[in-house]
Each structure stands twice: as C-alpha cells, then as structure tokens.
Design a protein around this motif. Structure first.
Motif, PDB file in Angstrom:
ATOM      1  N   VAL A 180     -11.086 -15.017  -8.882  1.00 27.75           N
ATOM      2  CA  VAL A 180     -10.954 -13.559  -8.805  1.00 27.75           C
ATOM      3  C   VAL A 180      -9.970 -13.184  -7.700  1.00 27.75           C
ATOM      4  CG1 VAL A 180     -12.936 -13.150  -7.290  1.00 27.75           C
ATOM      5  CG2 VAL A 180     -12.212 -11.378  -8.863  1.00 27.75           C
ATOM      6  N   VAL A 181      -9.990 -13.919  -6.590  1.00 27.20           N
ATOM      7  CA  VAL A 181      -9.049 -13.657  -5.495  1.00 27.20           C
ATOM      8  C   VAL A 181      -7.633 -14.012  -5.931  1.00 27.20           C
ATOM      9  CG1 VAL A 181      -8.428 -14.289  -3.131  1.00 27.20           C
ATOM     10  CG2 VAL A 181     -10.822 -14.010  -3.752  1.00 27.20           C
ATOM     11  N   VAL A 182      -7.494 -15.144  -6.614  1.00 24.13           N
ATOM     12  CA  VAL A 182      -6.181 -15.545  -7.125  1.00 24.13           C
ATOM     13  C   VAL A 182      -5.667 -14.498  -8.111  1.00 24.13           C
ATOM     14  CG1 VAL A 182      -4.966 -17.281  -8.509  1.00 24.13           C
ATOM     15  CG2 VAL A 182      -6.575 -18.003  -6.750  1.00 24.13           C
ATOM     16  N   GLY A 183      -6.536 -14.006  -8.978  1.00 17.98           N
ATOM     17  CA  GLY A 183      -6.133 -12.992  -9.945  1.00 17.98           C
ATOM     18  C   GLY A 183      -5.708 -11.691  -9.287  1.00 17.98           C
ATOM     19  N   ILE A 184      -6.459 -11.270  -8.280  1.00 14.41           N
ATOM     20  CA  ILE A 184      -6.104 -10.028  -7.577  1.00 14.41           C
ATOM     21  C   ILE A 184      -4.760 -10.177  -6.877  1.00 14.41           C
ATOM     22  CG2 ILE A 184      -6.735  -8.576  -5.606  1.00 14.41           C
ATOM     23  CD1 ILE A 184      -9.669  -8.923  -6.500  1.00 14.41           C
ATOM     24  N   LEU A 185      -4.548 -11.294  -6.200  1.00 17.63           N
ATOM     25  CA  LEU A 185      -3.272 -11.507  -5.504  1.00 17.63           C
ATOM     26  C   LEU A 185      -2.111 -11.628  -6.497  1.00 17.63           C
ATOM     27  CD1 LEU A 185      -4.371 -13.965  -2.682  1.00 17.63           C
ATOM     28  CD2 LEU A 185      -3.847 -11.526  -2.486  1.00 17.63           C
ATOM     29  N   LEU A 186      -2.335 -12.342  -7.598  1.00 16.29           N
ATOM     30  CA  LEU A 186      -1.304 -12.457  -8.618  1.00 16.29           C
ATOM     31  C   LEU A 186      -0.992 -11.095  -9.238  1.00 16.29           C
ATOM     32  CD1 LEU A 186       0.495 -14.409 -10.265  1.00 16.29           C
ATOM     33  CD2 LEU A 186      -1.388 -14.536 -11.896  1.00 16.29           C
ATOM     34  N   GLY A 187      -2.027 -10.307  -9.505  1.00 11.62           N
ATOM     35  CA  GLY A 187      -1.816  -8.975 -10.067  1.00 11.62           C
ATOM     36  C   GLY A 187      -1.075  -8.051  -9.114  1.00 11.62           C
ATOM     37  N   ALA A 188      -1.392  -8.143  -7.827  1.00 11.58           N
ATOM     38  CA  ALA A 188      -0.681  -7.317  -6.839  1.00 11.58           C
ATOM     39  C   ALA A 188       0.783  -7.739  -6.760  1.00 11.58           C
ATOM     40  CB  ALA A 188      -1.346  -7.431  -5.482  1.00 11.58           C
ATOM     41  N   GLY A 189       1.035  -9.047  -6.775  1.00 15.58           N
ATOM     42  CA  GLY A 189       2.416  -9.536  -6.725  1.00 15.58           C
ATOM     43  C   GLY A 189       3.216  -9.121  -7.945  1.00 15.58           C
ATOM     44  N   LEU A 190       2.614  -9.255  -9.121  1.00 14.74           N
ATOM     45  CA  LEU A 190       3.314  -8.856 -10.339  1.00 14.74           C
ATOM     46  C   LEU A 190       3.498  -7.340 -10.417  1.00 14.74           C
ATOM     47  CD1 LEU A 190       1.733 -11.297 -12.931  1.00 14.74           C
ATOM     48  CD2 LEU A 190       4.050 -11.337 -12.019  1.00 14.74           C
ATOM     49  N   GLY A 191       2.527  -6.584  -9.898  1.00 11.80           N
ATOM     50  CA  GLY A 191       2.675  -5.131  -9.859  1.00 11.80           C
ATOM     51  C   GLY A 191       3.810  -4.700  -8.939  1.00 11.80           C
ATOM     52  N   LEU A 192       3.931  -5.371  -7.793  1.00 13.95           N
ATOM     53  CA  LEU A 192       5.048  -5.079  -6.890  1.00 13.95           C
ATOM     54  C   LEU A 192       6.384  -5.446  -7.535  1.00 13.95           C
ATOM     55  CD1 LEU A 192       3.689  -6.255  -3.433  1.00 13.95           C
ATOM     56  CD2 LEU A 192       4.373  -3.948  -4.066  1.00 13.95           C
ATOM     57  N   TYR A 193       6.414  -6.599  -8.191  1.00 18.01           N
ATOM     58  CA  TYR A 193       7.646  -7.003  -8.865  1.00 18.01           C
ATOM     59  C   TYR A 193       8.045  -5.975  -9.927  1.00 18.01           C
ATOM     60  CZ  TYR A 193      10.769  -9.348 -12.043  1.00 18.01           C
ATOM     61  OH  TYR A 193      11.833  -9.632 -12.856  1.00 18.01           O
ATOM     62  N   GLN A 194       7.090  -5.557 -10.735  1.00 15.20           N
ATOM     63  CA  GLN A 194       7.376  -4.585 -11.788  1.00 15.20           C
ATOM     64  C   GLN A 194       7.841  -3.250 -11.196  1.00 15.20           C
ATOM     65  OE1 GLN A 194       7.519  -5.116 -15.008  1.00 15.20           O
ATOM     66  NE2 GLN A 194       8.021  -3.011 -15.492  1.00 15.20           N
ATOM     67  N   THR A 195       7.236  -2.846 -10.098  1.00 17.49           N
ATOM     68  CA  THR A 195       7.632  -1.599  -9.448  1.00 17.49           C
ATOM     69  C   THR A 195       9.064  -1.681  -8.945  1.00 17.49           C
ATOM     70  OG1 THR A 195       5.351  -1.161  -8.797  1.00 17.49           O
ATOM     71  CG2 THR A 195       7.069   0.002  -7.586  1.00 17.49           C
ATOM     72  N   PHE A 196       9.393  -2.764  -8.234  1.00 17.39           N
ATOM     73  CA  PHE A 196      10.752  -2.902  -7.719  1.00 17.39           C
ATOM     74  C   PHE A 196      11.759  -3.054  -8.849  1.00 17.39           C
ATOM     75  CE2 PHE A 196       8.692  -4.355  -3.677  1.00 17.39           C
ATOM     76  CZ  PHE A 196       9.145  -3.287  -2.920  1.00 17.39           C
ATOM     77  N   ALA A 197      11.406  -3.790  -9.891  1.00 15.48           N
ATOM     78  CA  ALA A 197      12.325  -3.962 -11.013  1.00 15.48           C
ATOM     79  C   ALA A 197      12.577  -2.629 -11.721  1.00 15.48           C
ATOM     80  CB  ALA A 197      11.772  -4.985 -11.994  1.00 15.48           C
ATOM     81  N   ARG A 198      11.562  -1.804 -11.836  1.00 17.42           N
ATOM     82  CA  ARG A 198      11.695  -0.518 -12.530  1.00 17.42           C
ATOM     83  C   ARG A 198      12.518   0.477 -11.725  1.00 17.42           C
ATOM     84  NH1 ARG A 198      12.604   3.098 -15.939  1.00 17.42           N
ATOM     85  NH2 ARG A 198      11.170   4.795 -16.166  1.00 17.42           N
ATOM     86  N   PHE A 199      12.276   0.558 -10.425  1.00 20.84           N
ATOM     87  CA  PHE A 199      12.940   1.576  -9.617  1.00 20.84           C
ATOM     88  C   PHE A 199      14.267   1.103  -9.041  1.00 20.84           C
ATOM     89  CE2 PHE A 199       8.460   3.135  -9.178  1.00 20.84           C
ATOM     90  CZ  PHE A 199       8.644   4.183 -10.037  1.00 20.84           C
ATOM     91  N   ARG A 200      14.595  -0.165  -9.193  1.00 23.06           N
ATOM     92  CA  ARG A 200      15.861  -0.665  -8.691  1.00 23.06           C
ATOM     93  C   ARG A 200      16.986  -0.436  -9.691  1.00 23.06           C
ATOM     94  NH1 ARG A 200      15.531  -6.606  -7.998  1.00 23.06           N
ATOM     95  NH2 ARG A 200      15.997  -6.502 -10.203  1.00 23.06           N
ATOM     96  N   MET A 201      16.651  -0.162 -10.952  1.00 24.76           N
ATOM     97  CA  MET A 201      17.679   0.035 -11.971  1.00 24.76           C
ATOM     98  C   MET A 201      18.615   1.161 -11.562  1.00 24.76           C
ATOM     99  SD  MET A 201      15.725  -0.470 -15.599  1.00 24.76           S
ATOM    100  CE  MET A 201      14.923   1.091 -15.501  1.00 24.76           C
ATOM    101  N   VAL A 202      19.883   0.880 -11.621  1.00 24.03           N
ATOM    102  CA  VAL A 202      20.889   1.863 -11.238  1.00 24.03           C
ATOM    103  C   VAL A 202      21.182   2.737 -12.444  1.00 24.03           C
ATOM    104  CG1 VAL A 202      23.250   2.178 -10.425  1.00 24.03           C
ATOM    105  CG2 VAL A 202      21.883   0.263  -9.594  1.00 24.03           C
TER     106      VAL A 202
END
Length: 84
Positions: free
Chosen positions: A42-64
């Motif tokens: 559950v801890v691994v899943g939460i950390l993985l989900g937070a990391g993937l959520g951050l990646y998705q956020t940066f990928a979405r808002f970085r688009m020029v």
C-alpha cells in the motif's frame, strides 16, 4: 498572446491528477497486500501513484501552446509566391 505571469492550466486538474494517482495506486497496493499477505505494498502504491500524478501534472502543464503560424508558401490558399 498570453502574459508571462498568467497561469496556463487549471489547478483543480493538477489536484485531480495527484489525488486520483494516490487513490488508485494506493487501492491497488492495498489489494495486493490482502492477496499476498504483505504489509508494504500500500505504501509502494501510494508513492508510485504520487510520482505518476506529479509526472502527469508536469507533462500536461509543460506543453507549449504554439501560436498559429503562416501556411507554407506552396500551400493552397497561400498569398506568398513559392520560392524557386
């Protein structure tokens, strides 16, 4: 053309990416814990989900957002003569 200090994205969308990543992968980790009889997935899943959520956020808002450019000179409807 937007001002440099104008935000380019919706903060609620970023919040949604982070929250859904943590909840989804935390639930998957909880299910794996129940299935395998462990206590750490559950801890691994939460950390993985937070990391993937951050990646998705940066990928979405970085688009020029590119401004529309003029069509190429040989495109139909172009007013510029083609170079030869």
């Amino acid at each position: 053309m937007s001002q440099p200090d104008t935000p380019r994205g919706d903060p609620w969308m970023a919040f949604g990416y982070l929250t859904s990543g943590v909840l989804l992968y935390g639930a998957i980790g909880w299910g794996l814990d129940r299935w395998w009889g462990t206590g750490f997935m559950v801890v691994v899943g939460i950390l993985l989900g937070a990391g993937l959520g951050l990646y998705q956020t940066f990928a979405r808002f970085r688009m020029v957002e590119e401004e529309p450019s003029a069509p190429p000179p040989d495109a139909p409807g172009s007013t510029r003569p083609a170079q030869q």
